[in-house]
Design a protein around this motif. Structure first.
Motif, PDB file in Angstrom:
ATOM      1  N   GLN A 196       0.837  -1.200   0.000  1.00  0.00           N
ATOM      2  CA  GLN A 196       0.000   0.000   0.000  1.00  0.00           C
ATOM      3  C   GLN A 196       0.875   1.254   0.000  1.00  0.00           C
ATOM      4  OE1 GLN A 196      -3.085  -0.056  -0.528  1.00  0.00           O
ATOM      5  NE2 GLN A 196      -3.900  -2.018   0.130  1.00  0.00           N
ATOM      6  N   LYS A 197       1.686   1.358  -1.041  1.00  0.00           N
ATOM      7  CA  LYS A 197       2.536   2.534  -1.215  1.00  0.00           C
ATOM      8  C   LYS A 197       2.672   2.800  -2.713  1.00  0.00           C
ATOM      9  CE  LYS A 197       6.881   4.623   0.293  1.00  0.00           C
ATOM     10  NZ  LYS A 197       8.076   4.498   1.152  1.00  0.00           N
ATOM     11  N   PRO A 198       2.488   4.051  -3.182  1.00  0.00           N
ATOM     12  CA  PRO A 198       2.555   4.329  -4.616  1.00  0.00           C
ATOM     13  C   PRO A 198       3.996   4.503  -5.105  1.00  0.00           C
ATOM     14  CG  PRO A 198       1.914   6.309  -3.444  1.00  0.00           C
ATOM     15  CD  PRO A 198       2.059   5.234  -2.405  1.00  0.00           C
ATOM     16  N   TYR A 199       4.490   3.521  -5.815  1.00  0.00           N
ATOM     17  CA  TYR A 199       5.847   3.573  -6.357  1.00  0.00           C
ATOM     18  C   TYR A 199       5.868   3.891  -7.860  1.00  0.00           C
ATOM     19  CZ  TYR A 199       7.886   1.312  -2.184  1.00  0.00           C
ATOM     20  OH  TYR A 199       8.318   1.019  -0.914  1.00  0.00           O
ATOM     21  N   TYR A 200       4.716   3.798  -8.524  1.00  0.00           N
ATOM     22  CA  TYR A 200       4.661   3.906  -9.989  1.00  0.00           C
ATOM     23  C   TYR A 200       3.850   5.140 -10.378  1.00  0.00           C
ATOM     24  CZ  TYR A 200       4.511   2.194 -14.828  1.00  0.00           C
ATOM     25  OH  TYR A 200       4.670   2.059 -16.194  1.00  0.00           O
ATOM     26  N   HIS A 201       4.290   5.822 -11.461  1.00  0.00           N
ATOM     27  CA  HIS A 201       3.576   6.981 -12.003  1.00  0.00           C
ATOM     28  C   HIS A 201       3.012   6.608 -13.373  1.00  0.00           C
ATOM     29  CE1 HIS A 201       4.927  10.146  -9.121  1.00  0.00           C
ATOM     30  NE2 HIS A 201       5.891   9.254  -8.907  1.00  0.00           N
ATOM     31  N   TYR A 202       1.690   6.463 -13.428  1.00  0.00           N
ATOM     32  CA  TYR A 202       1.000   6.203 -14.690  1.00  0.00           C
ATOM     33  C   TYR A 202       0.618   7.548 -15.293  1.00  0.00           C
ATOM     34  CZ  TYR A 202      -2.740   4.830 -17.888  1.00  0.00           C
ATOM     35  OH  TYR A 202      -3.530   4.666 -18.994  1.00  0.00           O
ATOM     36  N   CYS A 203       1.214   7.877 -16.432  1.00  0.00           N
ATOM     37  CA  CYS A 203       1.082   9.213 -17.018  1.00  0.00           C
ATOM     38  C   CYS A 203       0.095   9.198 -18.177  1.00  0.00           C
ATOM     39  CB  CYS A 203       2.442   9.719 -17.489  1.00  0.00           C
ATOM     40  SG  CYS A 203       3.668   9.806 -16.159  1.00  0.00           S
ATOM     41  N   LEU A 204      -0.995   9.921 -18.033  1.00  0.00           N
ATOM     42  CA  LEU A 204      -1.991  10.007 -19.089  1.00  0.00           C
ATOM     43  C   LEU A 204      -1.490  10.896 -20.213  1.00  0.00           C
ATOM     44  CD1 LEU A 204      -5.244  10.447 -16.977  1.00  0.00           C
ATOM     45  CD2 LEU A 204      -4.435   8.366 -18.112  1.00  0.00           C
ATOM     46  N   ARG A 205      -1.731  10.452 -21.447  1.00  0.00           N
ATOM     47  CA  ARG A 205      -1.376  11.244 -22.634  1.00  0.00           C
ATOM     48  C   ARG A 205      -2.549  11.230 -23.589  1.00  0.00           C
ATOM     49  NH1 ARG A 205       2.428   9.542 -26.214  1.00  0.00           N
ATOM     50  NH2 ARG A 205       2.401   7.373 -25.525  1.00  0.00           N
ATOM     51  N   ARG A 206      -2.812  12.357 -24.226  1.00  0.00           N
ATOM     52  CA  ARG A 206      -3.923  12.401 -25.185  1.00  0.00           C
ATOM     53  C   ARG A 206      -3.663  11.529 -26.397  1.00  0.00           C
ATOM     54  NH1 ARG A 206      -3.303  17.569 -23.230  1.00  0.00           N
ATOM     55  NH2 ARG A 206      -5.130  18.392 -22.114  1.00  0.00           N
ATOM     56  N   THR A 207      -2.400  11.238 -26.681  1.00  0.00           N
ATOM     57  CA  THR A 207      -2.061  10.434 -27.856  1.00  0.00           C
ATOM     58  C   THR A 207      -1.858   8.963 -27.505  1.00  0.00           C
ATOM     59  OG1 THR A 207       0.283  10.988 -27.536  1.00  0.00           O
ATOM     60  CG2 THR A 207      -0.981  12.333 -29.077  1.00  0.00           C
ATOM     61  N   SER A 208      -2.200   8.565 -26.273  1.00  0.00           N
ATOM     62  CA  SER A 208      -2.033   7.172 -25.882  1.00  0.00           C
ATOM     63  C   SER A 208      -3.158   6.330 -26.462  1.00  0.00           C
ATOM     64  CB  SER A 208      -2.037   7.047 -24.359  1.00  0.00           C
ATOM     65  OG  SER A 208      -3.313   7.392 -23.850  1.00  0.00           O
ATOM     66  N   ILE A 209      -3.079   4.996 -26.232  1.00  0.00           N
ATOM     67  CA  ILE A 209      -4.122   4.085 -26.708  1.00  0.00           C
ATOM     68  C   ILE A 209      -5.478   4.509 -26.167  1.00  0.00           C
ATOM     69  CG2 ILE A 209      -4.999   1.718 -26.497  1.00  0.00           C
ATOM     70  CD1 ILE A 209      -2.095   0.762 -26.602  1.00  0.00           C
ATOM     71  N   THR A 210      -5.539   4.821 -24.852  1.00  0.00           N
ATOM     72  CA  THR A 210      -6.809   5.202 -24.260  1.00  0.00           C
ATOM     73  C   THR A 210      -7.217   6.616 -24.639  1.00  0.00           C
ATOM     74  OG1 THR A 210      -5.583   5.794 -22.259  1.00  0.00           O
ATOM     75  CG2 THR A 210      -6.613   3.628 -22.313  1.00  0.00           C
ATOM     76  N   GLY A 211      -6.247   7.456 -25.036  1.00  0.00           N
ATOM     77  CA  GLY A 211      -6.561   8.820 -25.428  1.00  0.00           C
ATOM     78  C   GLY A 211      -7.166   8.911 -26.815  1.00  0.00           C
ATOM     79  N   ASN A 212      -6.762   8.029 -27.741  1.00  0.00           N
ATOM     80  CA  ASN A 212      -7.313   7.987 -29.095  1.00  0.00           C
ATOM     81  C   ASN A 212      -8.222   6.767 -29.201  1.00  0.00           C
ATOM     82  OD1 ASN A 212      -6.019  10.259 -30.151  1.00  0.00           O
ATOM     83  ND2 ASN A 212      -4.130   9.121 -30.458  1.00  0.00           N
ATOM     84  N   PHE A 213      -9.504   6.952 -28.912  1.00  0.00           N
ATOM     85  CA  PHE A 213     -10.434   5.828 -28.824  1.00  0.00           C
ATOM     86  C   PHE A 213     -11.205   5.677 -30.118  1.00  0.00           C
ATOM     87  CE2 PHE A 213     -14.197   3.512 -27.600  1.00  0.00           C
ATOM     88  CZ  PHE A 213     -13.701   2.582 -26.703  1.00  0.00           C
ATOM     89  N   GLY A 214     -11.272   4.438 -30.649  1.00  0.00           N
ATOM     90  CA  GLY A 214     -11.975   4.184 -31.886  1.00  0.00           C
ATOM     91  C   GLY A 214     -12.391   2.734 -32.008  1.00  0.00           C
ATOM     92  N   PRO A 215     -12.821   2.308 -33.202  1.00  0.00           N
ATOM     93  CA  PRO A 215     -13.308   0.937 -33.391  1.00  0.00           C
ATOM     94  C   PRO A 215     -12.298  -0.139 -32.993  1.00  0.00           C
ATOM     95  CG  PRO A 215     -13.887   2.304 -35.271  1.00  0.00           C
ATOM     96  CD  PRO A 215     -12.986   3.132 -34.410  1.00  0.00           C
ATOM     97  N   LYS A 216     -11.005   0.090 -33.246  1.00  0.00           N
ATOM     98  CA  LYS A 216     -10.016  -0.931 -32.878  1.00  0.00           C
ATOM     99  C   LYS A 216      -9.996  -1.156 -31.365  1.00  0.00           C
ATOM    100  CE  LYS A 216      -5.105  -2.140 -33.038  1.00  0.00           C
ATOM    101  NZ  LYS A 216      -5.396  -3.585 -33.130  1.00  0.00           N
ATOM    102  N   ASN A 217     -10.181  -0.091 -30.585  1.00  0.00           N
ATOM    103  CA  ASN A 217     -10.222  -0.250 -29.139  1.00  0.00           C
ATOM    104  C   ASN A 217     -11.316  -1.228 -28.725  1.00  0.00           C
ATOM    105  OD1 ASN A 217      -9.228   2.653 -29.772  1.00  0.00           O
ATOM    106  ND2 ASN A 217      -8.511   2.304 -27.674  1.00  0.00           N
ATOM    107  N   ILE A 218     -12.484  -1.074 -29.315  1.00  0.00           N
ATOM    108  CA  ILE A 218     -13.619  -1.927 -28.963  1.00  0.00           C
ATOM    109  C   ILE A 218     -13.349  -3.369 -29.359  1.00  0.00           C
ATOM    110  CG2 ILE A 218     -16.034  -2.422 -29.512  1.00  0.00           C
ATOM    111  CD1 ILE A 218     -16.416   0.625 -29.758  1.00  0.00           C
ATOM    112  N   ARG A 219     -12.875  -3.571 -30.594  1.00  0.00           N
ATOM    113  CA  ARG A 219     -12.666  -4.941 -31.056  1.00  0.00           C
ATOM    114  C   ARG A 219     -11.543  -5.634 -30.294  1.00  0.00           C
ATOM    115  NH1 ARG A 219     -13.845  -2.053 -36.683  1.00  0.00           N
ATOM    116  NH2 ARG A 219     -16.106  -2.018 -36.374  1.00  0.00           N
ATOM    117  N   ASP A 220     -10.496  -4.885 -29.973  1.00  0.00           N
ATOM    118  CA  ASP A 220      -9.406  -5.484 -29.201  1.00  0.00           C
ATOM    119  C   ASP A 220      -9.825  -5.749 -27.757  1.00  0.00           C
ATOM    120  OD1 ASP A 220      -7.889  -5.396 -31.455  1.00  0.00           O
ATOM    121  OD2 ASP A 220      -6.258  -4.218 -30.608  1.00  0.00           O
TER     122      ASP A 220
END
Length: 316
Positions: A202-226
């Motif tokens: 229960q200690k945060p050692y990792y930094h997950y950095c959101l980017r608009r150009t990441s997989i989750t930032g660019n959402f489309g049909p491939k995201n759904i099918r995958d």
């Protein structure tokens, strides 16, 4: 160099702006000996030169340049190259605290755990940062308990990157990441089930950095099918391992949350998806999750007609 206790695998693609921050955070780890395995997945920007520079400066760094095959294949090849007793997976646009390796190793060895999982920070593009605590009160779980919990998107989410693994969990049965988006979802339950004990830190050692150009930032049909393909891998896994009945409650809850998550993502795409395409994607989501509620007939996947070959799927 002494034999590394931990190998850190970093797959790299088109992250020239963020890569030095990631690699510097690993070089700065307060635990030794470690090995850093950097896999250039055919990156078209300045990443190959950055990788070669770090490889020339630090003797504990191994590098691999390969044609573009995707994140799953890059991770698979990095794990093959790794020689440490443990392996950690760090995404190249993220970074870690100096105690990431040491903190997880000490807990894994103290509790004789095959996997150690830590809390993490979510870093937003505007610089805002929030801690994401794992919603479990247990400090140790069995492998099956952790595997079931990984189907809960809040309790122990199935991310590959906030964990330390005994390397044999991947290599003993040749568990590989598939060559699709959301490869973590398809892989983590299979890996965790092989563990005897899973420790939670229960200690945060990792930094997950959101980017608009990441997989989750660019959402489309491939995201759904995958995503549907990733869930189907879990479905096939439960059926193959004779866990279909025992895991029904967790699996059905996972399906409901995953379907809601995809529907929300489609709904908020106001400019990148036309209204007609949005309606079609919503229909595809509903039909896909409906088919995933039942066990596979004869082990066949509902999306088999669109599946790649085995070698392509596993990134060979």
């Amino acid at each position: 160099m002494a034999n590394p206790v931990v190998s850190i695998v970093v797959p790299v693609y088109n992250v020239e702006k963020y890569l030095p921050r990631c690699l510097d955070s690993i070089v700065a780890q307060d635990y030794r000996p470690i090995e850093l395995v950097i896999v250039d997945d055919g990156s078209p920007d300045g990443c190959p030169a950055i990788i070669d520079d770090y490889g020339a400066r630090y003797p504990f760094i191994q590098t691999l340049h390969q044609r573009n095959q995707g994140l799953g294949a890059a991770r698979n090849n990095g794990i093959r190259m790794a020689s440490g007793r443990y392996v950690a997976l760090v995404d190249s646009d993220d970074y870690v605290e100096p105690g990431f390796v040491g903190g997880l190793v000490s807990v894994a060895e103290a509790r004789q755990a095959d996997v150690a999982i830590c809390d993490f920070f979510v870093d937003f593009p505007n610089g805002f940062r929030v801690p994401f605590p794992l919603l479990t009160l247990q400090s140790s779980l069995s492998g099956e308990e952790a595997a079931q919990a990984s189907l809960n998107l809040l309790r122990l989410p199935a991310f590959a990157w906030n964990k330390l693994y005994r390397r044999e969990l991947f290599t003993a049965e040749d568990i590989r990441f598939p060559a699709i988006y959301y490869e973590d979802i398809a892989t983590m339950p299979r890996v965790l089930l092989r563990a005897r004990t899973v420790a939670v830190v229960q200690k945060p050692y990792y930094h997950y950095c959101l980017r608009r150009t990441s997989i989750t930032g660019n959402f489309g049909p491939k995201n759904i099918r995958d995503y549907l393909q990733a869930v189907d891998i879990i479905r096939q896994f439960l059926f193959r391992e004779h866990l279909w009945e025992a895991w029904q409650r967790q699996y059905r809850s996972f399906l409901r949350l995953a379907e809601a998550q995809l529907l929300i993502q489609v709904t908020v795409q106001e400019t990148s998806i036309s209204p007609a395409e949005r309606r079609e994607l919503i229909r595809e989501i509903h039909e896909g999750f409906r088919s995933l509620q039942t066990p596979p007939q004869g082990g066949s996947a509902p999306f088999a007609e669109a599946s790649p070959t085995e070698d392509e799927f596993l990134g060979r």
